[in-house]
Design an enzyme around this catalytic site. Sequence first.
Site, PDB file in Angstrom:
ATOM      1  N   THR A  32     -21.005  38.089  75.607  1.00 53.18           N
ATOM      2  CA  THR A  32     -21.086  38.744  76.917  1.00 53.18           C
ATOM      3  C   THR A  32     -21.466  40.215  76.819  1.00 53.18           C
ATOM      4  O   THR A  32     -22.179  40.739  77.685  1.00 53.18           O
ATOM      5  CB  THR A  32     -19.703  38.621  77.625  1.00 53.18           C
ATOM      6  OG1 THR A  32     -19.493  37.246  77.912  1.00 53.18           O
ATOM      7  CG2 THR A  32     -19.638  39.405  78.903  1.00 53.18           C
ATOM      8  N   GLN A  64       2.070  22.597  69.078  1.00 53.60           N
ATOM      9  CA  GLN A  64       1.441  23.018  70.335  1.00 53.60           C
ATOM     10  C   GLN A  64       2.028  24.335  70.845  1.00 53.60           C
ATOM     11  O   GLN A  64       1.467  24.964  71.733  1.00 53.60           O
ATOM     12  CB  GLN A  64       1.636  21.935  71.413  1.00 53.60           C
ATOM     13  CG  GLN A  64       0.901  20.653  71.099  1.00 53.60           C
ATOM     14  CD  GLN A  64       1.205  19.528  72.086  1.00 53.60           C
ATOM     15  OE1 GLN A  64       1.679  19.766  73.197  1.00 53.60           O
ATOM     16  NE2 GLN A  64       0.932  18.308  71.686  1.00 53.60           N
TER      17      GLN A  64
END
Length: 338
Positions: free
Chosen positions: A13, A276
């Site tokens: 970006t 997780q």
Amino acid sequence: MKKSIYILYTGGTIGMAKSSGGYVPKAGLLTSLMQKMPEFSHPDMPLYTIHEYPSLIDSANIQPSHWQVIANDIQAHYDQYDAFIVLHGTDTMAYTASALSFMLKGLTKPVILTGSQVPLIEVHTDARENLMMAILIAASAKIPEVCLYFHNRLLRGNRSQKVNAFSLDAFDSPNFPPLAEVGITIQYHSEHTISASSNHDNHALTVTTLKAVKILQTSLFPGIDFKLLIPLLEEKPHAFILNTYGLGNAPATNPDLITFLSLAREKNILLINHTQCHQGSVQMASYATGDVLQHYGVLSAANMTIEAIVGKLTVLFSEHESLSVIKTAFTENLCGEL
Ligand code: ASP
């Protein structure tokens, strides 16, 4: 003497402009904008060279072959420059930072990845700040590691993760403190930094040559059908990462999980247990639901990020043939990732 910095501009970006199909990298734009900004030629700035890659990419397109190009480019210019900056898209920056940390062996100079959430061409942008501070921190030559600079913090590359798609504070290092913080002054936390001498004795940089490494991963969730995963084992991946619950637990009473685990073991496929949870570590012996994985030879990723696991497995399988050597090295702290 002024320090010299080599800036590898891969895309992202930071140097993008709007197109009819959304933001895309625009050749030459970043350098021409920097030339018009007086702060980038301020007398306090170090010397720097920008090497813009012929094909700038959105980092969603990054592949291990790009890691190789970046690592080789750093090696080719290693003796000429004091520090290196990799301008990179934010989406996979933490993966590239992690992979480079394992590939660049004997690093004694800073390698800092940065980019931005908003392009430099926009008025409201984080690009100027991130780029400027990355250059100044690189020039201080204080941190001889692969790092990631974003929004006032320098993070260890292989501990970093993109955690926010909207905020300018897009990165975090959930299991390790920042290496430096920027306020009115730059505060370096040298107690957390790998020292150049511990990194290497003879100051020669070597780079891993990557091979094609097949890695798969899946996240556990209530209702997961392990039968669907079994055909994937026929593809003979080198490693299969299981993103487990909490301390590394899985539905141990599910017979299909047991079939999956024993088939993977039979086929010599390395199974990795990654939690997780963003903080804390895998500890398979804590619960019977984790212990069963250990019993089938699943290896703990401890508190490594998924980005670090992917980079480490890619490098280890590229460097070694023996699964037992790879297993041992995977559990060792190679460059601050554990
Ligand atoms: N999609 C962009 C990239 O990763 C996002 C960014 O740079 O912020 O290249």
